[in-house]
Enzyme design. Structure first.
Site, mmCIF file in Angstrom:
data_model
loop_
_atom_site.group_PDB
_atom_site.id
_atom_site.type_symbol
_atom_site.label_atom_id
_atom_site.label_comp_id
_atom_site.label_asym_id
_atom_site.label_seq_id
_atom_site.Cartn_x
_atom_site.Cartn_y
_atom_site.Cartn_z
ATOM 1 N N LYS A 175 59.340 40.038 31.133
ATOM 2 C CA LYS A 175 58.372 40.493 30.126
ATOM 3 C C LYS A 175 57.127 40.898 30.912
ATOM 4 O O LYS A 175 56.311 40.061 31.281
ATOM 5 C CB LYS A 175 58.056 39.340 29.175
ATOM 6 N N GLU A 250 51.682 30.442 37.962
ATOM 7 C CA GLU A 250 50.704 30.947 38.937
ATOM 8 C C GLU A 250 49.524 31.433 38.112
ATOM 9 O O GLU A 250 49.625 32.460 37.432
ATOM 10 C CB GLU A 250 51.278 32.112 39.743
ATOM 11 N N CYS A 284 43.846 37.214 41.560
ATOM 12 C CA CYS A 284 43.712 35.778 41.299
ATOM 13 C C CYS A 284 43.052 35.074 42.470
ATOM 14 O O CYS A 284 42.450 34.029 42.303
ATOM 15 C CB CYS A 284 45.083 35.191 41.018
ATOM 16 N N GLU A 385 36.575 32.203 35.588
ATOM 17 C CA GLU A 385 37.130 33.365 36.278
ATOM 18 C C GLU A 385 36.680 34.649 35.569
ATOM 19 O O GLU A 385 36.937 34.834 34.386
ATOM 20 C CB GLU A 385 38.658 33.271 36.264
#
Ligand code: NAD
Length: 492
Positions: A175, A250, A284, A385
């Site tokens: 996906k 992750e 990331c 973040e």
């Protein structure tokens, strides 16, 4: 506009809904492709195909050596088409051609490496502590794997999961992010053209709630491997736990990039700029907190600001461009909102802080490289973040304080240390709570080096030999070679 249907059981397939949605080119802010809007019915068809391919047909019949050979062939096929794949990614997510072409050119290495591993997945003979038994273990594929990916490096992050899952003998339903589905569909078609049997890898495009949710819940999915935000990862982890499924996550980061006064400052400044402005900060592992030792703080800030100010912005397809657009309109607005938050928190704006209005940026979603100094580590800018080109600079006095600031984060994905003191390099590498520490470098990754996070940055490791274990189950076999089974009421 190009049209991308689903890919199930070796064929392009119309979505059950009959609907398509648009994928945008961030450089021009306009749609360029139509992507199938999958739903739970499509998920069911794709998981059914993956389950059939797992249990019948050529895939489970293949020896491990044959599977390895096939993976290496897939690597060759990807290498031939890597430039086309990079161009699709640039169109879809607006990241630099220079970066995406390097990523797609590197992807074959994962297929070669994990291809080489297929026939080395050995069990063990256990020198069992009971007489009259021969005891050994074997490994078996965990089953159908759901792979859910984000938009920032669609094919590279997919490959980290897919190559290891295929090496283990699993079958897969992918996906991709609704923002960047096109390259994944092209990639899977390419793998099948190169000999991957139908149904081994399937793609259902669409939205998180409509495709991702049903995929995680599907009873025939035994493992979920996810890369994305920690909010979604937490939800997926809870959902997977209800189905007692394996899960790898992750997730995000707020990585400290730490410059000591004894460092090679030229290198450190390059590393600081690359850590946050490469990939427009949409990675990331972005070094989004720049910790600078007080005695060189002002000098390093001046040099980082001066270097970042020279960044060429514009068309990501132009190899000379250094900072491209932000991938989605929502992300663009989120980045700008964090600039407001940082300003209201009292941080000092040293560079950027505004949408880029340079002529080369046209109508794209560009934000000027932004540097804030005087940032408190407790502030939202330092703790949350941003996933964009916004750097938070935090001063520190000594090693102890640097460690305390670095570790005062709910994340733990990457960290950079810039120093010429070898002892300090080892001490910092040991003390920092993160999955990766880079010393006098930043953002290096490899198919053979484990990657993953601690704390809210995730669970599990990708890359390296052990990552294949994320897709394997161990089976224990006991064979009685001694006396026949006796007293049924006593455990032997
Ligand atoms: P996201 O969490 O919004 O989406 C990731 C994927 O999850 C997409 O495919 C999305 O459609 C799907 N999804 C959303 N809701 C879902 C649900 N309820 N159930 C199942 N699937 C669902 O993340 P994003 O915005 O695409 O990516 C950016 C994030 O990814 C950042 O936080 C970044 O740090 C993280 N990231 C982590 C790594 C890593 O390796 N640790 C690498 C790249 C990006």
């Amino acid at each position: 506009m190009q049209t991308y249907p689903l890919h199930i059981d070796g064929a392009r397939r119309e979505p059950a809904s009959g609907e398509y949605f648009e994928s945008y080119d961030p450089f021009v802010g306009q749609p360029w492709a139509r992507i199938a809007r999958g739903n739970a019915d499509d998920v069911d068809a794709a998981v059914g195909a993956a389950h059939r391919a797992l249990t019948t047909g050529p895939w489970p019949e293949m020896t491990a050596s044959a599977r390895g050979k096939l993976l290496r062939c897939l690597g060759e096929a990807i290498a031939e088409r890597s430039d086309d794949l990079a161009r699709t990614e640039v169109r879809d997510n607006g990241k630099l051609y220079a970066e995406m072409s390097a990523q797609t050119a590197y992807i074959p290495e994962w297929f070669h490496y994990y291809g080489g591993l297929c026939d080395k997945l050995e069990g063990t003979v256990v020198p069992i502590d009971k007489k009259g038994y021969f005891a050994y273990t074997t490994t078996a594929p965990v089953g159908v794997v759901a792979i859910i990916t984000p938009w920032n490096s669609p094919l590279l992050l997919l490959t980290w999961k897919l190559a290891a899952a295929l090496a283990a003998g699993c079958t897969v339903v992918i996906k991709p992010s609704e923002h960047t589905s096109a390259s994944t569909l092209e990639f899977v078609a390419l793998l099948e053209d190169a000999g991957l049997p139908p149904g081994v890898v399937n793609v259902v495009t669409g939205f998180g709630a409509e495709v991702g949710g049903p995929l995680v819940d599907h009873p025939q999915v035994r493992k979920v491997s996810f890369t994305g935000s920690d909010a979604t990862g937490r939800r997926i982890g809870e959902q997977a736990a209800r189905g007692v499924k394996h899960v790898s996550l992750e997730l995000g980061g707020k990585s400290p990039n730490i410059v000591f006064a004894d460092a090679d400052l030229d290198a450190a400044v390059n590393g600081a700029v690359s850590g946050i402005f490469a990939a427009t900060g949409q990675t990331c592992i972005a070094g989004s907190r720049l910790l600078i030792q007080s005695s060189v703080h002002d000098e390093v800030v001046d040099r980082v600001v001066a270097l970042a100010a020279t960044a060429r912005m514009g068309d990501p397809a132009d190899p000379a461009t250094q900072v491209g657009p932000v991938t989605t309109r929502d992300q663009y607005q989120k980045v700008l909102s964090y600039i407001d938050i940082a300003t209201s928190e009292g941080a000092q704006l040293r560079l950027g802080g505004v949408p880029a209005t340079r002529p080369e940026c046209g109508d794209g979603w560009f934000v000027e490289p932004t540097v804030f100094t005087g940032v408190e580590n407790t502030s939202r800018l330092a703790q949350e973040e941003v996933f964009g080109p916004v750097l938070a600079v935090i001063p520190f006095d000594d090693e102890k304080e640097a460690i305390a600031i670095a570790n005062d984060s709910r994340y733990g994905l990457g960290a950079g240390v810039w120093t010429s003191d070898i002892g300090r390099a080892f001490r910092m590498a040991e003390a920092i709570h993160s999955g990766t520490v880079w010393v006098n470098t930043y953002r290096a990754v490899s198919y053979m080096m484990p990657f993953g996070g601690v704390k809210d940055s995730g669970l599990g490791r990708e890359n390296g030999i052990d990552a294949v274990g994320e897709y394997l189950e161990t089976k224990s076999v006991w064979i009685n070679i001694g006396a026949p089974t006796g007293n049924p009421f006593v455990l032997r």
